[in-house]
Design an enzyme around this catalytic site. Sequence first.
Site, PDB file in Angstrom:
ATOM      1  N   LYS A  62     -58.823  28.538 -31.301  1.00 29.47           N
ATOM      2  CA  LYS A  62     -59.906  28.576 -32.305  1.00 29.47           C
ATOM      3  C   LYS A  62     -59.396  28.069 -33.651  1.00 29.47           C
ATOM      4  CE  LYS A  62     -62.461  32.182 -29.923  1.00 29.47           C
ATOM      5  NZ  LYS A  62     -61.425  32.659 -28.971  1.00 29.47           N
ATOM      6  N   ASP A  65     -58.447  25.556 -39.846  1.00 32.36           N
ATOM      7  CA  ASP A  65     -57.629  25.434 -41.065  1.00 32.36           C
ATOM      8  C   ASP A  65     -57.971  24.123 -41.775  1.00 32.36           C
ATOM      9  OD1 ASP A  65     -55.435  25.855 -42.923  1.00 32.36           O
ATOM     10  OD2 ASP A  65     -54.565  27.159 -41.392  1.00 32.36           O
ATOM     11  N   GLN A 175     -68.652  41.078 -20.565  1.00 23.50           N
ATOM     12  CA  GLN A 175     -69.495  41.089 -21.774  1.00 23.50           C
ATOM     13  C   GLN A 175     -70.987  41.153 -21.426  1.00 23.50           C
ATOM     14  OE1 GLN A 175     -68.333  38.327 -25.016  1.00 23.50           O
ATOM     15  NE2 GLN A 175     -66.496  37.881 -23.810  1.00 23.50           N
ATOM     16  N   SER A 178     -74.617  36.698 -17.162  1.00 23.05           N
ATOM     17  CA  SER A 178     -74.683  36.285 -15.751  1.00 23.05           C
ATOM     18  C   SER A 178     -74.319  34.809 -15.635  1.00 23.05           C
ATOM     19  CB  SER A 178     -76.105  36.529 -15.226  1.00 23.05           C
ATOM     20  OG  SER A 178     -76.491  35.502 -14.331  1.00 23.05           O
TER      21      SER A 178
HETATM   22  O1  NUP Z   1     -67.589  33.243 -28.208  1.00 24.27           O
HETATM   23  C1  NUP Z   1     -66.578  33.387 -27.532  1.00 24.27           C
HETATM   24  N1  NUP Z   1     -66.486  34.445 -26.702  1.00 24.27           N
HETATM   25  C2  NUP Z   1     -65.383  34.665 -25.904  1.00 24.27           C
HETATM   26  O2  NUP Z   1     -65.363  35.659 -25.166  1.00 24.27           O
HETATM   27  C3  NUP Z   1     -65.515  32.476 -27.590  1.00 24.27           C
HETATM   28  C4  NUP Z   1     -64.380  32.668 -26.784  1.00 24.27           C
HETATM   29  N2  NUP Z   1     -63.400  31.777 -26.812  1.00 24.27           N
HETATM   30  N3  NUP Z   1     -64.320  33.773 -25.951  1.00 24.27           N
HETATM   31  C5  NUP Z   1     -63.127  33.964 -25.095  1.00 24.27           C
HETATM   32  O3  NUP Z   1     -63.541  33.925 -23.723  1.00 24.27           O
HETATM   33  C6  NUP Z   1     -62.424  35.300 -25.271  1.00 24.27           C
HETATM   34  O4  NUP Z   1     -61.427  35.214 -26.255  1.00 24.27           O
HETATM   35  C7  NUP Z   1     -61.828  35.523 -23.891  1.00 24.27           C
HETATM   36  O5  NUP Z   1     -60.625  34.789 -23.769  1.00 24.27           O
HETATM   37  C8  NUP Z   1     -62.847  34.897 -22.956  1.00 24.27           C
HETATM   38  C9  NUP Z   1     -63.828  35.876 -22.344  1.00 24.27           C
HETATM   39  O6  NUP Z   1     -63.139  36.849 -21.625  1.00 24.27           O
HETATM   40  P1  NUP Z   1     -63.857  38.025 -20.791  1.00 24.27           P
HETATM   41  O7  NUP Z   1     -64.845  38.681 -21.707  1.00 24.27           O
HETATM   42  O8  NUP Z   1     -64.505  37.372 -19.598  1.00 24.27           O
HETATM   43  O9  NUP Z   1     -62.725  38.936 -20.429  1.00 24.27           O
END
Ligand code: NUP
Length: 215
Positions: A62, A65, A175, A178
Amino acid sequence: MEKKNCLILALDVTDRENALRIANEVSEYVDSIKVGYPLVLGEGLGIVKELAELAPVIADFKVADIPNTDRLICEQVFKAGADAVITHGFTGRDSLDSCVKVAEEYGRDVYVVTEMSHPGGVEFFRPVAETIAQMAADAGATGVVAPATRPERVRDIRKIIGNDLHIISPGVGAQGGSAADVINAGADWVIVGRSIYNSDSPADAAMKICNDMKC
Ligand code: NUP
């Protein structure tokens, strides 16, 4: 990244042994492995090269900078063997241009975060998500990151970026999102972490997600 299964593994374990075990178990089901701070801070950037032997690696740093620092970060990421990097967009067009330029030099990909998938992702991102998505398209990014927890937002963002850019979408399973719903809403890949790497059988969990999506 070649589209076979529409599934990207988010490998947020912090030790090499587990990382390689899980990556080996699921490699036939995933098109890419996403690594981020948890694993790289735990094991060092060298893990990218090891994982890249199993699948293309997306470095989820992410990046956010000034252009010069972004350039230095992206160079390190691509030199380490990553196929793609995830950057933020809120730092502005010049910062994103810097990442895209390095990616072009190395022949690699850049994905830009539009709106994050967690509940707090609506607080600051919601009003600017579409603008960031448009900027990603204008800057020549490979694609964007959009939330599987809100398929309607993936639909909105797809309308902005058209079909030239890819959408990779985290938020499935742990989270609440689906996989099938967000693929139907226009995502190209889902990104799944805990539902796979915390499962007793990561391979079965990955296979089930692939079957659900019928990608
Ligand atoms: O908006 C975002 N949400 C998210 O969960 C952007 C991300 N990069 N992630 C990443 O996706 C988060 O850091 C993690 O590595 C992955 C989701 O993981 P999980 O919720 O399936 O365990």
